[in-house]
Scaffold this motif. Structure first.
Motif, PDB file in Angstrom:
ATOM      1  N   GLN A 179     -13.587   8.661  -6.612  1.00  0.00           N
ATOM      2  CA  GLN A 179     -14.148   9.294  -5.432  1.00  0.00           C
ATOM      3  C   GLN A 179     -14.219  10.805  -5.567  1.00  0.00           C
ATOM      4  O   GLN A 179     -15.001  11.457  -4.915  1.00  0.00           O
ATOM      5  N   ARG A 180     -13.418  11.362  -6.407  1.00  0.00           N
ATOM      6  CA  ARG A 180     -13.446  12.789  -6.635  1.00  0.00           C
ATOM      7  C   ARG A 180     -14.087  13.033  -7.994  1.00  0.00           C
ATOM      8  O   ARG A 180     -13.527  12.657  -9.013  1.00  0.00           O
ATOM      9  N   ARG A 239      -8.825   3.186  -7.365  1.00  0.00           N
ATOM     10  CA  ARG A 239      -9.657   4.376  -7.221  1.00  0.00           C
ATOM     11  C   ARG A 239     -10.090   4.976  -8.548  1.00  0.00           C
ATOM     12  O   ARG A 239     -10.941   5.843  -8.584  1.00  0.00           O
ATOM     13  N   ARG A 299       0.834  -1.199   0.000  1.00  0.00           N
ATOM     14  CA  ARG A 299       0.000   0.000   0.000  1.00  0.00           C
ATOM     15  C   ARG A 299       0.872   1.254   0.000  1.00  0.00           C
ATOM     16  O   ARG A 299       1.794   1.382   0.799  1.00  0.00           O
ATOM     17  N   THR A 342      -9.864  10.017 -10.348  1.00  0.00           N
ATOM     18  CA  THR A 342     -10.294   9.035  -9.366  1.00  0.00           C
ATOM     19  C   THR A 342     -11.796   8.955  -9.323  1.00  0.00           C
ATOM     20  O   THR A 342     -12.503   9.899  -9.653  1.00  0.00           O
ATOM     21  N   LYS A 359      -3.718   9.020   3.151  1.00  0.00           N
ATOM     22  CA  LYS A 359      -4.837   8.488   3.927  1.00  0.00           C
ATOM     23  C   LYS A 359      -6.115   8.600   3.107  1.00  0.00           C
ATOM     24  O   LYS A 359      -6.406   9.648   2.525  1.00  0.00           O
ATOM     25  N   LYS A 360      -6.869   7.516   3.035  1.00  0.00           N
ATOM     26  CA  LYS A 360      -8.104   7.411   2.268  1.00  0.00           C
ATOM     27  C   LYS A 360      -7.898   7.620   0.774  1.00  0.00           C
ATOM     28  O   LYS A 360      -8.840   7.955   0.053  1.00  0.00           O
ATOM     29  N   ALA A 361      -6.679   7.474   0.297  1.00  0.00           N
ATOM     30  CA  ALA A 361      -6.381   7.606  -1.132  1.00  0.00           C
ATOM     31  C   ALA A 361      -5.366   6.536  -1.517  1.00  0.00           C
ATOM     32  O   ALA A 361      -4.285   6.828  -2.022  1.00  0.00           O
ATOM     33  N   ALA A 362      -5.718   5.288  -1.264  1.00  0.00           N
ATOM     34  CA  ALA A 362      -4.766   4.190  -1.435  1.00  0.00           C
ATOM     35  C   ALA A 362      -4.544   3.847  -2.896  1.00  0.00           C
ATOM     36  O   ALA A 362      -5.457   3.848  -3.703  1.00  0.00           O
ATOM     37  N   SER A 363      -3.306   3.557  -3.216  1.00  0.00           N
ATOM     38  CA  SER A 363      -2.930   2.885  -4.446  1.00  0.00           C
ATOM     39  C   SER A 363      -1.867   1.872  -4.030  1.00  0.00           C
ATOM     40  O   SER A 363      -1.368   1.916  -2.910  1.00  0.00           O
TER      41      SER A 363
END
Length: 170
Positions: A110-111, A43, A9, A108, A13-17
């Motif tokens: 999420q954005r 993501r 990983r 991504t 934080k909260k933006a894992a690749s």
């Protein structure tokens, strides 16, 4: 040496690749990696997988065992089938296998992508918009003038009524 192909990983934080790496199985998850084979970004929509096919097949032929997630990614890219078919890593046409969104569309999931602003619609009548406070002040000035005119008329009549002495309340 017992080796594993697994994910490492990286990212905020909260933006894992993830990096696809080869590591010594005895080192555990915090051990150093032997070689970096590629990357995986879940993501994006669809997920991005970029992997060095020649080096991955080399390590699989050497006995490296992929984790469940890496095995799934190898199936998606077609490398798992090539490994089972016995393809020689040196005979591969392309060294890098990539699946996922095209290079210009890698935002991504999420954005949300910024939306283009729609041009303003033309109005049928081009009326200048008046300030509501100015309209309210103008209306109150007009009401004051009307009230002043009405008071003068009512005052004369009221005085006349009082002079007549016609009070029905008695």
């Amino acid at each position: 040496m017992a080796t594993t192909i697994r994910l490492k990983r990286v990212g905020a934080k909260k933006a894992a690749s993830y990096r696809i790496i080869v590591t010594d199985q005895r080192e555990g998850t915090s051990g150093p990696s032997i070689e970096r084979l590629g990357l995986y970004n879940p993501r994006t929509e669809p997920s991005l997988v970029r992997i060095n096919a020649a080096r991955t097949l080399h390590w699989l032929n050497e006995g490296a065992k992929p984790s469940d997630t890496v095995r799934s990614l190898l199936r998606k890219t077609g490398l798992w089938q090539q490994f089972h078919d016995g393809v020689d890593p040196e005979s591969l046409e392309t060294a890098i296998v990539e699946i996922g969104p095209p290079p210009g569309r890698r935002g991504t999931s999420q954005r949300p992508m910024p939306k283009a602003e729609a041009p303003p619609e033309p109005e049928a009548e081009a009326k200048p918009e008046a300030d509501p406070k100015a309209e309210a002040a103008a209306d109150s000035d007009a009401a004051d003038v009307d009230a002043a005119d009405g008071d003068a008329a009512d005052g004369d009549a009221a005085d006349g009524d009082a002079a007549d002495g016609d009070d029905s309340d008695d």
